[in-house]
Design a protein around this motif. Structure first.
Motif, PDB file in Angstrom:
ATOM      1  N   HIS A 149       0.835  -1.206   0.000  1.00  0.00           N
ATOM      2  CA  HIS A 149       0.000   0.000   0.000  1.00  0.00           C
ATOM      3  C   HIS A 149       0.867   1.251   0.000  1.00  0.00           C
ATOM      4  CE1 HIS A 149      -1.915   3.325   2.213  1.00  0.00           C
ATOM      5  NE2 HIS A 149      -3.047   2.946   1.636  1.00  0.00           N
ATOM      6  N   ALA A 163      -5.573  10.331  -7.731  1.00  0.00           N
ATOM      7  CA  ALA A 163      -6.133   9.065  -7.254  1.00  0.00           C
ATOM      8  C   ALA A 163      -6.064   8.941  -5.737  1.00  0.00           C
ATOM      9  CB  ALA A 163      -5.385   7.900  -7.898  1.00  0.00           C
ATOM     10  N   LEU A 166      -9.341   9.882  -3.366  1.00  0.00           N
ATOM     11  CA  LEU A 166     -10.562   9.831  -4.168  1.00  0.00           C
ATOM     12  C   LEU A 166     -11.635   9.035  -3.453  1.00  0.00           C
ATOM     13  CD1 LEU A 166     -11.630  10.750  -6.956  1.00  0.00           C
ATOM     14  CD2 LEU A 166     -10.933   8.518  -7.842  1.00  0.00           C
ATOM     15  N   PHE A 167     -11.225   7.923  -2.851  1.00  0.00           N
ATOM     16  CA  PHE A 167     -12.122   7.119  -2.028  1.00  0.00           C
ATOM     17  C   PHE A 167     -11.566   7.063  -0.610  1.00  0.00           C
ATOM     18  CE2 PHE A 167     -12.446   5.596  -6.423  1.00  0.00           C
ATOM     19  CZ  PHE A 167     -13.801   5.803  -6.644  1.00  0.00           C
ATOM     20  N   SER A 168     -12.293   6.470   0.309  1.00  0.00           N
ATOM     21  CA  SER A 168     -11.931   6.531   1.729  1.00  0.00           C
ATOM     22  C   SER A 168     -10.571   5.895   2.003  1.00  0.00           C
ATOM     23  CB  SER A 168     -13.010   5.853   2.576  1.00  0.00           C
ATOM     24  OG  SER A 168     -13.159   4.492   2.213  1.00  0.00           O
ATOM     25  N   GLN A 169     -10.241   4.826   1.296  1.00  0.00           N
ATOM     26  CA  GLN A 169      -8.954   4.172   1.464  1.00  0.00           C
ATOM     27  C   GLN A 169      -8.407   3.783   0.098  1.00  0.00           C
ATOM     28  OE1 GLN A 169      -8.789   1.049   4.525  1.00  0.00           O
ATOM     29  NE2 GLN A 169     -10.734   1.818   5.339  1.00  0.00           N
ATOM     30  N   LEU A 170      -7.090   3.646   0.061  1.00  0.00           N
ATOM     31  CA  LEU A 170      -6.454   3.361  -1.221  1.00  0.00           C
ATOM     32  C   LEU A 170      -6.561   1.899  -1.620  1.00  0.00           C
ATOM     33  CD1 LEU A 170      -4.842   4.641  -3.522  1.00  0.00           C
ATOM     34  CD2 LEU A 170      -2.743   4.204  -2.214  1.00  0.00           C
ATOM     35  N   ASP A 171      -6.709   1.002  -0.648  1.00  0.00           N
ATOM     36  CA  ASP A 171      -6.674  -0.424  -0.981  1.00  0.00           C
ATOM     37  C   ASP A 171      -8.023  -1.118  -0.804  1.00  0.00           C
ATOM     38  OD1 ASP A 171      -6.779  -0.305   1.751  1.00  0.00           O
ATOM     39  OD2 ASP A 171      -5.310  -1.894   2.095  1.00  0.00           O
ATOM     40  N   SER A 175     -11.534   1.364  -4.842  1.00  0.00           N
ATOM     41  CA  SER A 175     -10.334   2.117  -5.208  1.00  0.00           C
ATOM     42  C   SER A 175      -9.427   1.295  -6.113  1.00  0.00           C
ATOM     43  CB  SER A 175      -9.586   2.537  -3.937  1.00  0.00           C
ATOM     44  OG  SER A 175      -8.496   3.373  -4.263  1.00  0.00           O
ATOM     45  N   PHE A 178     -10.910   1.182  -9.559  1.00  0.00           N
ATOM     46  CA  PHE A 178     -10.684   2.442 -10.277  1.00  0.00           C
ATOM     47  C   PHE A 178      -9.279   2.484 -10.856  1.00  0.00           C
ATOM     48  CE2 PHE A 178      -9.206   6.817 -10.476  1.00  0.00           C
ATOM     49  CZ  PHE A 178     -10.224   7.441 -11.190  1.00  0.00           C
ATOM     50  N   LEU A 179      -8.280   2.127 -10.043  1.00  0.00           N
ATOM     51  CA  LEU A 179      -6.899   2.182 -10.520  1.00  0.00           C
ATOM     52  C   LEU A 179      -6.631   1.129 -11.587  1.00  0.00           C
ATOM     53  CD1 LEU A 179      -5.027   2.796  -7.150  1.00  0.00           C
ATOM     54  CD2 LEU A 179      -5.236   4.386  -9.072  1.00  0.00           C
ATOM     55  N   TYR A 205     -20.873   1.216  -6.748  1.00  0.00           N
ATOM     56  CA  TYR A 205     -20.357   2.142  -5.744  1.00  0.00           C
ATOM     57  C   TYR A 205     -21.490   2.578  -4.826  1.00  0.00           C
ATOM     58  CZ  TYR A 205     -18.366   6.424  -3.746  1.00  0.00           C
ATOM     59  OH  TYR A 205     -17.917   7.398  -2.882  1.00  0.00           O
TER      60      TYR A 205
END
Length: 405
Positions: A149, A163, A166-171, A175, A178-179, A205
């Motif tokens: 992470h 990025a 953009l959302f609450s957590q990256l992983d 999210s 999206f990536l 979502y």
């Protein structure tokens, strides 16, 4: 009838070879050997021990294949920690040199002179050992996931800042999805409010942010790399790390399912699951680290000391020092404190104990350890009596509830 002369053995073991020393009742070496860490090598250790009538062996740690082999073959294993061995070397000279064969002798001789001071290894059941393996594997997996992470975060900070956040957590799944679809700033530039709305709907979502809010976040973020070889390399790295994070999340979920299965099947499972705010993973971690051998912790202070939540007291003359206990089972301390510091949300007695510690000027980590130490008395009693925690029998809790009413 002539009684056999007592003999004592010490083993300094490693993953490559093991040094064995056997001494008689006068402390004289009667056998020394160095054997490889192989099945024939372990068999040779057993043969030598039985030839000289050894029943108890001193060793520096209480787990590992050598300990399991010795216990399986009917020997008593006594733990003398590496720190204690370092101090014991001074008995035999001031040089303090480290040598495997000499350390094996120190272990054997310490067992001869101070037999009653060392703890005999009490093995846990196979169910507990299996649960401990699963719990620790999950912990290691989380460490790997955090590392990946952080690596992904560092790549995005340089190449695709939009990025981030953009959302609450990256992983989390949305999210990562999206990536995977938009791994670079150039590809994310294709998104309009309508296209973002369609993508969010297609990926189910359910967050609180509107498509307009998400698109604005992308536009307001600092500009990353849009084109060129570096941007292409960044896209490859992002896709690689996203796939790795998704795999780690899936494997973590798989391990947690096995942990839940093992906890439900364990005889002591109901005891730990009955604790407030324990849940599944916390209950399994506490059970795995405490074990199921009641003889290992004969009273609550022994459990508190092993978990590192009881203070270490040193007194000399008029000087008294009460300090943080560093020598302990670190995994057990982390599990116990993690659970205890969350219990005030569900237990009035825990809230009162924590608040009184804070009122005395204790910082949160100290107050959490004080609460954990208080919980060890209740936990030990439930564990020792094979009885789940029952708040109706918790006297101080019921008094607090009566006062509140």
């Amino acid at each position: 009838m002539i009684e056999a002369t007592p003999t004592y053995a010490g083993i300094d073991w490693s993953w490559q070879h093991h040094a064995l020393c056997i001494v008689d009742d006068d402390g004289q070496r009667i056998e020394e050997a160095t054997v490889p860490h192989t099945r024939p090598g372990l068999t040779k250790i057993t043969t030598l021990l039985r030839r000289h009538g050894v029943e108890r062996i001193g060793i520096e740690r209480g787990d590992g294949p050598v300990v399991e082999h010795l216990i399986r073959d009917g020997f008593e294993v006594v733990v003398i920690s590496a720190r204690q061995v370092k101090s014991l070397r001074a008995r035999y000279g001031s040089a303090g040199n480290k040598d495997d064969r000499f350390d094996a002798f120190v272990l054997a001789d310490a067992l001869r002179t101070d037999a009653g001071r060392w703890a005999i290894v009490q093995p846990d059941s196979e169910q507990t050992i299996a649960l401990r393996m699963l719990v620790r594997a999950r912990h290691d997996l989380i460490d790997h996931r955090i590392a990946v992470h952080n690596q992904l975060l560092a790549v995005l900070q340089h190449n695709f800042p939009g990025a981030i956040g953009l959302f609450s957590q990256l992983d989390i799944p949305i999210s990562l999805a999206f990536l995977r679809r938009f791994p670079s700033e150039a590809k994310a530039a294709w998104l309009s409010e309508l296209r973002m709305a369609h993508w969010l709907k297609a990926n189910a979502y359910c967050g609180r942010h509107t498509p307009t809010r998400l698109v604005d976040h992308l536009h307001e973020a600092a500009t990353g790399r849009v084109s060129g070889a570096a941007a292409e390399a960044s896209e490859v790295i992002v896709l690689t790390l996203v796939d790795l994070l998704a795999t780690l999340r899936d494997e973590q979920a798989r391990l947690e399912a096995r942990i839940k299965e093992a906890l439900l099947a364990h005889p002591d499972g109901p005891i730990f699951q009955s604790l407030p705010r324990a849940g599944t993973v916390r209950a399994a971690t506490l059970l795995a680290e405490i074990g199921d051998c009641r003889a290992r912790f004969p009273d609550p202070p022994a459990l508190a000391a092993a978990a590192g939540v009881a203070p270490s007291t040193r007194q000399s003359g008029k000087h008294l020092n009460v300090a943080y206990r560093r020598g302990c089972n670190k995994q057990l301390r982390a599990a116990l404190v993690d659970w205890a510091q969350d219990t005030p949300r569900a237990n009035a007695w825990a809230r009162d104990t924590y608040d009184r510690a804070r009122a005395r000027g204790c910082r949160h980590p100290h107050a959490a350890r004080i609460l954990a130490q208080n919980w060890t008395r209740i936990l030990w009693r439930c564990w020792h009596d094979h009885t789940p925690y029952n708040p109706d029998l918790h006297g101080r809790l019921n008094s607090l509830l009566t006062e509140a009413a």
